[in-house]
Design an enzyme around this catalytic site. Structure first.
Site, PDB file in Angstrom:
ATOM      1  CG  ASP A  70      -4.486   2.984  11.210  1.00 49.11           C
ATOM      2  OD1 ASP A  70      -5.270   3.690  11.442  1.00 49.11           O
ATOM      3  OD2 ASP A  70      -4.510   2.199  10.360  1.00 49.11           O
ATOM      4  NE  ARG A  75      -2.756   1.021   3.401  1.00 48.52           N
ATOM      5  CZ  ARG A  75      -3.696   1.315   4.679  1.00 48.52           C
ATOM      6  NH1 ARG A  75      -4.964   1.300   3.966  1.00 48.52           N
ATOM      7  NH2 ARG A  75      -3.575   1.090   5.727  1.00 48.52           N
TER       8      ARG A  75
END
Length: 534
Positions: free
Chosen positions: A442, A154
């Site tokens: 996150d 990603r």
């Protein structure tokens, strides 16, 4: 001739990643696509302003033909070894210990995350590329799993720059590069052929898409990159994250634009909630409750999930569920056991809704998630045959907040303060995957936390204790929370508080927490005494 100038130290091993030929590829990507990217980011800004002015997103009439055409399919897993069975995908950062732990897990796929779970320090970005380079070649000590997960990368979102790699055109003009193109380009250039030779392929996850035109740009980059490297078209496969309110209304169009390179869509629940708060922050109707009550069980999120599954399966794409971010290393084992029961229930709901796989944020969660999806799928690699013909999620369902309990508590405010500041303290120190408040947090959860604070202040929300949320009240709570935090010499709380004040307590609302934080605080946080290269 254009080239890339390195404005950062060359640490041991970085020269392998930052080779002249690799940087020439980055320069070629920049030459070809940077203007297009700039225009698309401008469209984002205008679209966001339109939503804030009250024009809510809807399905686009101009692309109705794509949605109505029942004949087309995406490439899916056909010709993409290792993507047939994705029942449990592990996500996480790319530091060497975490790469080793991920590759030794029983997950079917590992998402190597240079976006939300990685603080984009120079060392993390290039060091992460080096770790992946070594792992793909079997040169990472400690990896002993004969059935390693399939790797997907990603890259950073379109909005994030890479200020340590500077593009210099043939006239000498300089500009920063795109973080997304840098991450994709370095990984693809070094590893695409090796991955194919290993019986896999160059697979990617595309974050923060806001329109099918942004997906089209990615597809054109894929076509260009495969031609540049002499790799057959269609070798690349990508899974697009559906994590913005605008992308929800363009899922079919995103699949269409990526169709020759598309593996599926992911229901990125936490980022989607952030997008809802961010885009509808001026509307009192969209004042949401404490974060702990924002679950995939909410009707509007169920509608989001149902439409994603039915859309994917109609087009031959995998539908991947949302994140489980329990911290299994928590010292309270009874707490972990009770939370694992809840996680298994969430994963069972995903499987029953037709998802082909799910996400977890820690290797310790893989086995529990596997048990749930093994029970649901049996020997089948996926649920593509479940077309979810019962799912009729329309625009009104996905924008329906009627009946939502909007209670906001003092503890909810305090929790958001702790998470936002605590996360940014770690992020500034180079850690993007942070154990806080019993969960692995996150950037997406930090974004929700600071966005809710901003929204609650704007709409003068009254708490369960009768107090009204104001900047002064948040400042008082923040002071009290900071007073009991254990400090360490390497902490960055002063900077973290400054970022929190600007992003949550100011009149203006930064579209992304990490953009000003990166520019103002992280860019120069590089190793001292190393060699710089031109």
């Amino acid at each position: 001739m254009s080239h890339i100038k390195i404005n950062a130290p060359i640490e041991p091993g970085f020269d392998r990643i930052l080779s002249e030929s690799a940087l020439n590829f980055i320069a070629a990507l920049h030459d070809r696509f940077s203007d297009r990217l700039g225009k698309l980011l401008g469209v984002r800004g205008r679209q966001a302003q339109s939503i804030r002015n009250g024009t809510f997103p809807r399905f686009t009439p101009d692309t109705a033909g794509i949605r109505a055409d029942t004949t087309w399919k995406v490439a899916g897993a056909t010709g993409a070894p290792g993507l047939e069975d994705r029942r449990v995908e592990l996500t996480g950062p790319v530091s060497e210990p975490e790469v080793v732990a991920a590759l030794n897990s029983r997950a079917k796929v590992w998402l190597a995350d240079l976006e939300d779970a990685t603080s984009p320090t120079w060392s993390n970005i290039i060091g992460g590329q080096l770790n992946l380079f070594n792992a793909i070649r079997g040169n990472l000590p400690g990896v002993n799993n004969r059935e390693q997960p399939t790797i997907g990368l990603r890259p950073r979102g379109w909005h994030l720059p890479e200020k340590h790699l500077i593009h210099v055109d043939d006239k000498g003009s300089q500009s920063e590069t795109s973080g997304a193109m840098v991450d994709f380009g370095l990984y693809f250039f070094h590893n695409a052929r090796r991955l194919v030779d290993n019986g896999s392929g160059p697979y990617f996850y595309l974050p923060k898409l806001e329109s099918f035109r942004e997906a089209r740009l990615w597809n054109e980059i894929f076509v260009f990159a495969q031609d540049y490297m002499g790799i057959p078209q269609g070798t690349i496969r990508a899974t697009a994250h559906i994590e913005t309110i605008t992308a929800v209304f363009q899922m079919e169009e995103i699949l269409w634009e990526l169709r020759d390179h598309c593996a599926g869509l992911n229901a990125a629940g936490w980022d989607y909630l952030f997008s809802l708060v961010k885009n509808f922050r001026n509307s009192p109707k969209w004042v949401l409750p404490d974060r702990e009550h924002l679950t995939m069980g909410l009707p509007l999120l169920q509608a989001f999930a149902d439409r994603l599954v039915s859309t994917c399966h109609r087009r031959g794409a995998h539908a991947i569920g949302t994140m489980g971010n329990l911290m299994t290393t928590h010292p309270d084992k009874e707490f972990v056991a009770s939370e694992l029961v809840k996680m298994r229930e969430d994963k069972a709901r995903e499987a029953s809704r037709g998802f082909d796989g799910t996400w977890v944020a820690e290797p310790g969660l893989v086995d529990d998630a596997l048990e749930v999806f093994d029970a649901a799928l049996g020997n089948k690699p996926n649920q593509l045959d479940n077309r979810r013909v019962d799912a009729h999620a329309c625009a009104e369902h996905m924008l329906d907040v009627s009946g939502l309990d909007t209670t906001v508590t003092e503890e909810g405010v305090r929790l958001n303060i702790r998470v936002a500041i605590g996360y940014m303290n770690e992020w500034l120190g180079g850690n993007g995957n942070v154990a806080l408040e019993n969960l692995l947090e996150d950037a997406s959860t930090a974004e929700i936390s600071r966005s809710q604070i901003w929204q609650w202040i704007r709409h003068s929300v009254t708490l369960d204790n009768g107090k009204q949320v104001t900047r002064d009240l948040v400042e008082r709570y923040m002071g009290e929370e900071l007073a009991v935090i254990e400090r360490h010499p390497a902490d960055h709380y002063t900077e973290a508080v400054e970022i929190f004040r600007k992003s949550a307590l100011g009149e203006d609302f930064p579209e992304f927490l990490t953009m000003p934080a990166y520019t103002d605080h992280l860019v120069d946080r590089v190793s001292k005494g190393a060699v710089f290269a031109a």
